[in-house]
Design a protein around this motif. Structure first.
Motif, PDB file in Angstrom:
ATOM      1  N   ASP A 124      -6.786   1.372  -0.883  1.00  0.00           N
ATOM      2  CA  ASP A 124      -8.135   1.453  -0.324  1.00  0.00           C
ATOM      3  C   ASP A 124      -8.672   0.066   0.000  1.00  0.00           C
ATOM      4  O   ASP A 124      -8.485  -0.879  -0.777  1.00  0.00           O
ATOM      5  N   GLY A 176       0.799  -1.215   0.000  1.00  0.00           N
ATOM      6  CA  GLY A 176       0.000   0.000   0.000  1.00  0.00           C
ATOM      7  C   GLY A 176       0.836   1.271   0.000  1.00  0.00           C
ATOM      8  O   GLY A 176       2.022   1.232  -0.320  1.00  0.00           O
ATOM      9  N   ARG A 217      -8.373   3.341   4.290  1.00  0.00           N
ATOM     10  CA  ARG A 217      -7.152   3.211   3.506  1.00  0.00           C
ATOM     11  C   ARG A 217      -6.081   2.629   4.412  1.00  0.00           C
ATOM     12  O   ARG A 217      -5.950   3.042   5.570  1.00  0.00           O
TER      13      ARG A 217
END
Length: 257
Positions: free
Chosen positions: A104, A101, A110
């Motif tokens: 989302d 990441g 997130r």
């Protein structure tokens, strides 16, 4: 929102715990029987995933590892963030690593997965529709999160700079422990264990779950196919034990006073 819940939403505070296991069904059966959790489907961005509920309130997440991924099964502590992307950049700037990441998780929020300079993995959670654990401290819910590492002094500056923690060391010559505060509230700890740290595992974050009776919970763990890694013992904060589920994910259970 209660004061306790507000504390868990402070940027940097542990706000969620999640487990990736090889068998989602077996894991749900284990924790459902141990803690009384019920499960509902959650975001599927990594594959099968469910949120655990206690009395209708979210307490944790459980997902299933892809069959070709031979990763260690472990609980992951997520730290709250107002901006996952900014926090990820700060992790990199301070010597940590971002492995996944930010990305989302549907409309829930997130997230990112990172590690500190010594390799301990943790998550970042920027909540949207799902802010994190809805209840903490009651039996069957997370009550504390603690980094187990070699020496507190090596990683304490990283967490202080990235998350703004106010560290407070325990004044003891034979006990290397730092409590991490946010706005005066204790939210997590760092425990330096020296050579007692398993060489085949490295540093890791440990989740404590509250139980009404530690000794009874330990017996239940073994009945369900888990293992006892550290037998029940009394501490300043309550009677605790270190256990592992059927796939080897370790966690602590504590009967608070």
């Amino acid at each position: 929102m209660t004061t306790e819940a507000a504390t868990r939403r402070m940027p940097g505070a542990p706000c969620w715990v999640s487990l990736l296991a090889h068998s989602l069904s077996a894991t749900q059966e284990f924790y459902g029987a141990l803690f009384g959790w019920e499960f509902r489907p959650g975001p599927q961005h990594f594959g099968p995933y469910a949120r655990a509920y206690l009395d209708g309130r979210e307490v944790a997440g459980v997902g299933e590892l892809p069959g070709d991924r031979h990763l260690p099964v472990a609980w992951t502590t997520y730290l709250a963030s107002d901006d996952a992307d900014a926090t990820a950049e700060q992790i990199r700037c301070c010597g940590g690593t971002v492995g996944v990441g930010p990305l989302d998780a549907d409309d829930a929020g997130r997230m990112a997965l990172g590690s500190d300079p010594e390799g301990a993995i943790f998550g970042i959670w920027q909540g949207r529709s799902m802010m994190g654990t809805a209840v903490s401290g009651e039996p069957g819910t997370p009550v504390w999160n603690e980094l187990v590492t070699r020496e507190t002094r090596i990683v304490e500056p990283f967490y202080e700079r990235v998350f703004g923690f106010e560290p407070e060391a325990v004044d003891a010559t034979d006990f290397d422990y730092v409590t991490l505060h946010l706005k005066g509230h204790p939210v997590a700890g760092i425990h330096g264990v020296g050579d007692a740290l398993p060489r085949d595992r490295g540093p890791y974050w440990m989740t404590y779950f509250a139980v009404p009776d530690t000794d009874a919970a330990v017996r239940r763990v073994t009945e369900l196919g888990g293992r006892v890694l550290g037998p029940p013992q009394d501490s300043a904060h309550g009677r605790l034990a270190t256990v592992a589920d059927g796939e080897g994910a370790s966690f602590r259970i504590i009967q608070t006073r």
